[in-house]
Scaffold this active site. Structure first.
Site, PDB file in Angstrom:
ATOM      1  N   HIS A   7       0.851  -1.196   0.000  1.00  0.00           N
ATOM      2  CA  HIS A   7       0.000   0.000   0.000  1.00  0.00           C
ATOM      3  C   HIS A   7       0.879   1.235   0.000  1.00  0.00           C
ATOM      4  O   HIS A   7       1.939   1.237   0.625  1.00  0.00           O
ATOM      5  CB  HIS A   7      -0.926  -0.001   1.229  1.00  0.00           C
ATOM      6  CG  HIS A   7      -2.084   0.927   1.084  1.00  0.00           C
ATOM      7  ND1 HIS A   7      -2.006   2.252   1.398  1.00  0.00           N
ATOM      8  CD2 HIS A   7      -3.336   0.718   0.606  1.00  0.00           C
ATOM      9  CE1 HIS A   7      -3.174   2.834   1.144  1.00  0.00           C
ATOM     10  NE2 HIS A   7      -3.992   1.916   0.661  1.00  0.00           N
ATOM     11  N   GLU A  63      -7.823  -5.192  -0.240  1.00  0.00           N
ATOM     12  CA  GLU A  63      -8.372  -5.940  -1.365  1.00  0.00           C
ATOM     13  C   GLU A  63      -8.342  -7.454  -1.155  1.00  0.00           C
ATOM     14  O   GLU A  63      -9.137  -8.174  -1.733  1.00  0.00           O
ATOM     15  CB  GLU A  63      -7.614  -5.594  -2.654  1.00  0.00           C
ATOM     16  CG  GLU A  63      -7.646  -4.136  -3.016  1.00  0.00           C
ATOM     17  CD  GLU A  63      -9.014  -3.665  -3.486  1.00  0.00           C
ATOM     18  OE1 GLU A  63     -10.026  -4.114  -2.930  1.00  0.00           O
ATOM     19  OE2 GLU A  63      -9.049  -2.842  -4.404  1.00  0.00           O
TER      20      GLU A  63
HETATM   21  N1  ACO Z   1       3.887  -7.644  -4.675  1.00  0.00           N
HETATM   22  C1  ACO Z   1       5.217  -7.700  -4.893  1.00  0.00           C
HETATM   23  N2  ACO Z   1       6.029  -6.625  -4.817  1.00  0.00           N
HETATM   24  C2  ACO Z   1       5.459  -5.452  -4.509  1.00  0.00           C
HETATM   25  C3  ACO Z   1       4.091  -5.321  -4.263  1.00  0.00           C
HETATM   26  C4  ACO Z   1       3.286  -6.480  -4.358  1.00  0.00           C
HETATM   27  N3  ACO Z   1       1.958  -6.442  -4.135  1.00  0.00           N
HETATM   28  N4  ACO Z   1       3.794  -4.037  -3.985  1.00  0.00           N
HETATM   29  C5  ACO Z   1       4.957  -3.369  -4.051  1.00  0.00           C
HETATM   30  N5  ACO Z   1       5.959  -4.220  -4.378  1.00  0.00           N
HETATM   31  C6  ACO Z   1       7.381  -3.901  -4.487  1.00  0.00           C
HETATM   32  C7  ACO Z   1       7.697  -3.180  -5.776  1.00  0.00           C
HETATM   33  O1  ACO Z   1       7.981  -4.085  -6.820  1.00  0.00           O
HETATM   34  C8  ACO Z   1       8.876  -2.345  -5.368  1.00  0.00           C
HETATM   35  O2  ACO Z   1      10.005  -3.180  -5.345  1.00  0.00           O
HETATM   36  P1  ACO Z   1      11.462  -2.598  -5.700  1.00  0.00           P
HETATM   37  O3  ACO Z   1      11.717  -1.500  -4.694  1.00  0.00           O
HETATM   38  O4  ACO Z   1      12.353  -3.775  -5.574  1.00  0.00           O
HETATM   39  O5  ACO Z   1      11.356  -2.069  -7.113  1.00  0.00           O
HETATM   40  C9  ACO Z   1       8.576  -1.960  -3.925  1.00  0.00           C
HETATM   41  O6  ACO Z   1       7.701  -2.995  -3.433  1.00  0.00           O
HETATM   42  C10 ACO Z   1       7.871  -0.610  -3.767  1.00  0.00           C
HETATM   43  O7  ACO Z   1       6.780  -0.589  -4.670  1.00  0.00           O
HETATM   44  P2  ACO Z   1       6.102   0.748  -5.200  1.00  0.00           P
HETATM   45  O8  ACO Z   1       5.474   0.449  -6.534  1.00  0.00           O
HETATM   46  O9  ACO Z   1       7.047   1.901  -5.139  1.00  0.00           O
HETATM   47  O10 ACO Z   1       5.021   1.000  -4.136  1.00  0.00           O
HETATM   48  P3  ACO Z   1       3.721   1.903  -4.345  1.00  0.00           P
HETATM   49  O11 ACO Z   1       3.545   2.657  -3.089  1.00  0.00           O
HETATM   50  O12 ACO Z   1       3.760   2.705  -5.582  1.00  0.00           O
HETATM   51  O13 ACO Z   1       2.645   0.768  -4.549  1.00  0.00           O
HETATM   52  C11 ACO Z   1       0.670  -0.412  -4.704  1.00  0.00           C
HETATM   53  C12 ACO Z   1       1.454   0.650  -3.911  1.00  0.00           C
HETATM   54  C13 ACO Z   1       0.389   0.115  -6.120  1.00  0.00           C
HETATM   55  C14 ACO Z   1      -0.674  -0.660  -4.016  1.00  0.00           C
HETATM   56  C15 ACO Z   1       1.516  -1.720  -4.771  1.00  0.00           C
HETATM   57  O14 ACO Z   1       1.806  -2.190  -3.485  1.00  0.00           O
HETATM   58  C16 ACO Z   1       0.842  -2.824  -5.607  1.00  0.00           C
HETATM   59  O15 ACO Z   1       0.970  -2.839  -6.826  1.00  0.00           O
HETATM   60  N6  ACO Z   1       0.077  -3.753  -4.924  1.00  0.00           N
HETATM   61  C17 ACO Z   1      -0.617  -4.786  -5.665  1.00  0.00           C
HETATM   62  C18 ACO Z   1      -1.954  -4.219  -6.197  1.00  0.00           C
HETATM   63  C19 ACO Z   1      -2.976  -4.008  -5.091  1.00  0.00           C
HETATM   64  O16 ACO Z   1      -3.131  -4.826  -4.188  1.00  0.00           O
HETATM   65  N7  ACO Z   1      -3.701  -2.856  -5.201  1.00  0.00           N
HETATM   66  C20 ACO Z   1      -4.723  -2.474  -4.259  1.00  0.00           C
HETATM   67  C21 ACO Z   1      -4.225  -1.395  -3.338  1.00  0.00           C
HETATM   68  S1  ACO Z   1      -5.428  -0.959  -2.119  1.00  0.00           S
HETATM   69  C22 ACO Z   1      -6.495   0.073  -2.921  1.00  0.00           C
HETATM   70  O17 ACO Z   1      -6.153   0.777  -3.830  1.00  0.00           O
HETATM   71  C23 ACO Z   1      -7.922   0.103  -2.500  1.00  0.00           C
END
Ligand code: ACO
Length: 392
Positions: free
Chosen positions: A269, A327
């Site tokens: 998140h 989610e």
């Molecule tokens: N699975 C695996 N790796 C992940 C995940 C995940 N669910 N989420 C983040 N990461 C990793 C990224 O690959 C990144 O790795 P790196 O630093 O080695 O490149 C690191 O964690 C940071 O990720 P960011 O993309 O910078 O984090 P951000 O704050 O932008 O992402 C997000 C938040 C979009 C929700 C992300 O965690 C994600 O894609 N989750 C999966 C989708 C999801 O569950 N969405 C629902 C969110 S809740 C809502 O909107 C109601």
């Protein structure tokens, strides 16, 4: 011939230091609607801890609280509910559009976005509070009616007496749902009703801040919610649980996904760096519902998948604090309620619409246009050449 590019203009008017990709950490609004405390895993809805309110209130009470700043007394709530119920009857233009959309096999979230634009066609010059009630009332019947068209079934007229959540399930299936199922859905709607300036809410605030209208703002918000990084995650989260099938396969399947650099849907998140408090509220609601009206086997499998995912995320992404988000248990709960996966995100919209509207009302009170800056990183000093002499 292309001329030398002058990059000197990139001595920024707005300095690069102020640029925050994705606006991370940027405060874009003052709000009394919800406090999202990402460090401590706390969510406060208009003064009430989520855990206190979600499992007890009706959706209408939470909507009233968000729009009016206080809980209604009994008489006010009854009146509020019955006015909202009158707006469950969709305009005929909305019905025609949904029928056409089904003919083209449009995805439910796209059909909702198209239909939302028709929600005020019959409202005339009503005040914003009345408009809010109509718009919020019309989302669930639109989703249910569309689902009936899409699956080749006759739409079911709304019940004037059921609550908003029960009526949604009634319009989907034609059967009145049991109390545990209704309570689970109410808890879900309340849990997702508002959550700070998330992407769709921000979209709504940007639109309303131009002195545009509430229906435009809600329509834009639906478009923002659709993406898999926001409201589109629960379907894939449930797919993963089904793909795993039995707890002993969790490690192998999840490891393969992470080796493949896939993101695990339902984890991570932008704001919460500890467990999303909504995940706990929904996990409890799911457990209560499955225990009374469902399949505890699926619940136990999901808990085991969650534990393995958390362990492997820590191994593959150490220090990123990737925890369960709302989610993951949304998927489980909505599946237990009997909803098909394509209905998950539109059902999220049916809850979040309360927050979108509340933010519209709040933003309107500020009267301030939202217009951030950008840092120009392109060239300057190019010279126009007519197409006849331009080289490729
Ligand atoms: N699975 C695996 N790796 C992940 C995940 C995940 N669910 N989420 C983040 N990461 C990793 C990224 O690959 C990144 O790795 P790196 O630093 O080695 O490149 C690191 O964690 C940071 O990720 P960011 O993309 O910078 O984090 P951000 O704050 O932008 O992402 C997000 C938040 C979009 C929700 C992300 O965690 C994600 O894609 N989750 C999966 C989708 C999801 O569950 N969405 C629902 C969110 S809740 C809502 O909107 C109601």
């Amino acid at each position: 011939m292309r001329r030398a590019v002058d990059h000197s203009y990139t001595m920024k008017l707005v300095t690069a230091e102020t640029y925050r990709p994705g606006l991370e950490g940027v405060v874009a609004a003052e709000t009394s609607l919800s406090l999202v405390d990402g460090q401590n895993g706390r969510l406060i809805i208009a003064g009430y801890a989520l855990e206190d309110i979600a499992a007890h209130a009706s959706f209408e009470e939470v909507a009233f609280l968000l729009w009016r700043g206080e809980l209604p007394d009994k008489a006010t709530l009854d009146e509020f509910k019955s006015t909202m119920a009158t707006y469950r009857v969709l305009p005929s233009a909305t019905h025609s559009l949904l029928e056409q959309a089904a003919h083209h096999q449009v995805a439910p979230m796209d059909a909702l976005r198209m239909a939302a634009a028709t929600f005020d066609i019959d409202l005339g010059d009503v005040d914003d509070f009345t408009r809010a009630k109509a718009v919020a009332a019309r989302v669930p019947p639109t989703v249910a009616t569309y689902w009936r068209y899409l699956t080749g079934q006759e739409p079911i007229p709304p019940s004037p007496t059921l609550g908003r959540s029960a009526n949604y399930l009634y319009m989907l299936t034609g059967a009145e749902p049991g109390p545990a199922t209704v309570r689970a859905l109410e808890t879900y709607f309340n849990t997702v009703a508002d959550h700070g300036v998330n992407a769709s809410t921000f979209a709504a605030r940007v639109i309303i801040a131009t002195q545009s209208d509430m229906v435009s703002a809600v329509t834009g918000a639906i478009g923002a919610l659709k993406g898999p990084l926001h409201g589109g995650a629960p379907g894939p989260a449930l797919d993963m649980v089904f793909e795993i099938g039995t707890a002993d396969r969790a490690e192998e399947v999840i490891r393969a996904k992470l080796d493949n650099e896939e993101r695990l849907m339902g984890f991570g998140h932008r704001v919460y760096k500890v467990r999303d408090p909504r995940a706990d509220v929904l996990a409890d609601a799911a457990e209560r519902m499955f225990a009374s009206e469902g399949d505890m086997g699926l619940y136990d499998l999901a808990k085991s998948v969650e534990a393995t995912a958390l362990k492997l995320l820590e191994e593959y992404k150490p220090g990123r604090n990737l925890k369960t988000n709302v989610e993951f248990f949304t998927a489980l709960l909505l599946h237990g309620i009997g909803l098909e996966i394509p209905l998950f995100t539109p059902t999220f919209a049916a809850g979040r619409v309360a927050g979108w509207i509340a933010h519209c009302l709040e933003q309107q009170r500020t009267g301030r246009l939202i217009r951030p800056d950008s840092t120009y990183i392109g060239p300057t000093g190019l010279t126009w050449e007519p197409v006849e002499t331009r080289k490729g």
